[in-house]
Write an enzyme that holds these catalytic residues in place. Structure first.
Site, PDB file in Angstrom:
ATOM      1  NE  ARG A   1      -3.808  -1.986   2.599  1.00 39.10           N
ATOM      2  CZ  ARG A   1      -4.644  -2.141   3.634  1.00 39.10           C
ATOM      3  NH1 ARG A   1      -4.608  -1.278   4.636  1.00 39.10           N
ATOM      4  NH2 ARG A   1      -5.493  -3.146   3.663  1.00 39.10           N
TER       5      ARG A   1
ATOM      6  CB  SER B   1      -8.383  -2.141   2.974  1.00 44.46           C
ATOM      7  OG  SER B   1      -9.339  -2.595   3.900  1.00 44.46           O
ATOM      8  CG  HIS B   2      -9.557   0.872   6.443  1.00 45.51           C
ATOM      9  ND1 HIS B   2      -8.745  -0.228   6.303  1.00 45.51           N
ATOM     10  CD2 HIS B   2      -9.054   1.573   7.486  1.00 45.51           C
ATOM     11  CE1 HIS B   2      -7.792  -0.191   7.227  1.00 45.51           C
ATOM     12  NE2 HIS B   2      -7.956   0.888   7.954  1.00 45.51           N
TER      13      HIS B   2
ATOM     14  CE  LYS C   1      -7.326  -7.912  -0.556  1.00 45.48           C
ATOM     15  NZ  LYS C   1      -8.062  -7.930   0.729  1.00 45.48           N
TER      16      LYS C   1
ATOM     17  CG  ASP D   1     -11.278  -6.518   3.605  1.00 47.78           C
ATOM     18  OD1 ASP D   1     -11.693  -5.376   3.897  1.00 47.78           O
ATOM     19  OD2 ASP D   1     -10.069  -6.832   3.652  1.00 47.78           O
TER      20      ASP D   1
ATOM     21  CD  GLU E   1      -7.578  -9.690  10.783  1.00 48.99           C
ATOM     22  OE1 GLU E   1      -6.355  -9.863  10.755  1.00 48.99           O
ATOM     23  OE2 GLU E   1      -8.185  -8.977   9.956  1.00 48.99           O
ATOM     24  CD  GLU E   2      -7.884  -5.039  16.150  1.00 47.81           C
ATOM     25  OE1 GLU E   2      -8.528  -4.037  16.477  1.00 47.81           O
ATOM     26  OE2 GLU E   2      -7.022  -5.048  15.252  1.00 47.81           O
TER      27      GLU E   2
END
Length: 547
Positions: A47, A146-147, A156, A307, A390-391
């Site tokens: 990234r 992603s975010h 990825k 995701d 995951e957290e």
């Protein structure tokens, strides 16, 4: 400290200049001797921003060629499923990747609708192809940060097991990509986009195939029968066309709250640090959906590649990701009769211990791993893990019959599960979490950051449990010190210190000059603060001793 406009709508001055961003992608040449401009695969791929020389066409040329070389070395000869999200740099990178893959003789499966492709749809496609009996194995690439903010790009690689590639694979790919960068991209093969589209492309209807398969992983009949009203916000991401189709095809009372796609993400509210970030677990980024929480029985958000999941209820607002994971696990273990009773529940070392308590009472085994969804992939693939979470609001679980659904995080399925829980139990997920707290205690959980040099981060990443000399943490006896995860024995890249009622984990940041302290206490917020203070002191001592 939160930014003074956190949770407020973005203004014109907050928006990225997209033409400048894309121009920098093509025109800026990274310096391969600068570590900040090299290829680095973190927990979710490479990234960076084109403006920083960290995500430019040269990176994509090198990484894609490295993936083609890796595929050849591993005798992976099936199609490569190529997806992308809605970030401004995703389409340019997608195009460049396609040109390199085609030049290397790789057949590329692209979206037949010309649309965006969520990460879980790519994982689903890889698994579907590889279970079809074909002799050749498929893999995939998802172009997404992603975010992350609009200025960023991401890339990825998903292996034939459908999930994020392991460190052995990504280390080899990164090393080869950086070698290509150092050599001026000598060895990179490339054709024109027109040639690639004419010779190397297969059309694949990601949306249709994924959505048609949803009844095999979720009880959509219950959602429909209970008349659960759903408000789904894609946050301008790749799930934007999926949600409307899910509602129509499965006859659900579902409204796409925001159908807009705009690579500036101008419709977002600012995250805690004042940036635009499509983080569906952040109360500030999700402020608009939270404000309308009473409009639907369940409201959900996804990040840009879908995701991750965010769950909003009328009675609880935005659920803490740790809370929702505990509720989801509690519900699924009780309601998935097709699952093997010996299958375990996976969590990362920084996920709430509420999960431990729930899993213990349910009589399931706990599988605790380092940070990174890749550690769940083998277990989800072979069914030995029923659930992995995951957290950071990423999770996936098995099909109704105990077979593999996805080996990457699936924010769409986790979002829909919230409606299934409400339909079957008659309670919102947040009210069910309140019941878990009555049973198991009420933990206080937080993550804070502390400054650290590159050398200090290297020391922290290699700390062993015997380097921690303390015997007490915030007034409680230390019971366990971990440098390796108990589930798979893999190094956690830091340490985790545990007592009867609390714990903390310290890990170096992969991209910034700081380290992260995750901490939790079942003795309340004040004790949590004590744990955090003690953690900083303990880590400082360990770093000083290790330098």
């Amino acid at each position: 400290m939160a930014h003074d406009r956190a949770g407020q709508p973005a203004r014109p001055e907050d928006l990225e200049d997209l033409s400048h961003l894309v121009t920098a992608f093509y025109s800026r040449v990274p310096d391969p001797s600068n570590p900040a401009q090299q290829v680095v695969f973190g927990t979710s791929g490479h990234r960076g921003s084109s403006l920083d020389g960290a995500f430019n066409e040269a990176h994509i040329l090198a990484i894609t060629q490295a993936i083609a070389d890796y595929r050849a070395s591993q005798h992976i000869t099936g199609p490569l499923f190529l997806g992308r999200d809605t970030h401004a740099l995703s389409e340019p990178a997608w195009t460049t990747a396609l040109e390199v893959l085609a030049a290397n003789g790789v057949t590329v499966a692209i979206d037949s609708r010309g649309g965006y492709t969520p990460t879980p749809a790519v994982s689903h496609a890889i698994l579907r192809f590889n279970s079809s009996g074909a002799m050749a194995q498929a893999d995939g690439i998802v172009v997404t940060p992603s975010h992350n903010p609009p200025r960023d790009g991401g890339f990825k690689y998903n292996a034939p097991h459908g999930g994020p590639a392991d460190s052995t694979a990504t280390d080899a790919i990164a090393a080869r990509a950086n070698e290509l960068l150092f050599n001026g991209l000598e060895g990179v093969q490339r054709v024109t986009l027109a040639q690639a589209l004419d010779t190397a492309v297969e059309q694949y209807d990601y949306l249709d195939i994924y959505i048609d398969d949803l009844p095999n992983v979720l009880n959509l009949d219950a959602i429909r029968g209970a008349g659960i009203s759903i408000g789904a916000d894609p946050l301008g991401g790749a799930s934007v066309h999926y949600w409307g189709e899910i509602g129509e095809r499965h006859d659900l009372d579902l409204t796409v709250v925001n159908p807009a796609v705009d690579a500036t993400f101008r419709f977002m509210t600012l995250d805690t640090d004042g940036q635009i970030r499509m983080d569906c677990s952040s109360p500030n980024a999700m402020a608009s959906l939270i404000a309308a929480k009473n409009a639907y029985d369940i409201s959900t958000g996804n990040d840009a590649d879908a995701d991750r999941h965010g769950i909003v209820t009328p009675d609880g607002g935005l659920m803490n990701p740790n809370h929702y994971l505990a509720v989801a696990i509690d519900y699924l273990i009780a309601n998935r009769i097709g699952w093997d009773a010996l299958s375990k529940v996976g969590k990362t070392v920084v996920t709430s211990s509420m999960v431990d308590r729930v899993v213990s009472v349910l009589g399931r085994g706990l599988y605790e791993v380092p940070v990174g969804f890749k550690w769940f992939v083998p277990g989800l693939f072979n069914g030995s893990l029923a659930f992995g979470g995951e957290e950071s609001a990423g999770a996936s679980f098995l099909r109704m019959d105990g077979g593999v659904w996805s080996t990457d995080k699936d924010g769409i399925v986790l979002a829909l599960l919230a409606s299934e829980i409400a339909a079957v139990t008659g309670q919102s997920p947040s009210s069910r979490y309140a019941e878990l707290e009555k049973r198991y205690g009420s933990p206080a959980y937080a993550r804070i950051d502390a400054p650290a040099t590159r050398d200090q981060k290297a020391v922290l990443a290699k700390l062993s449990s015997d380097q921690v000399k303390a015997t007490e943490l915030a007034g409680e006896k230390i019971t366990t010190i971990l440098s390796h995860a108990p589930g798979n024995g893999a190094a956690i890249g830091g340490i985790k210190v545990m007592t009867e009622n609390a714990w903390f984990a310290a890990r170096p940041s992969g991209t910034e000059d700081k380290y992260k302290i995750y901490a939790e206490s079942f003795k309340g917020p004040d004790h949590l603060t004590q744990v955090q203070d003690a953690a900083k002191e303990l880590v400082t001592e360990a770093l000083a001793a290790g330098e």
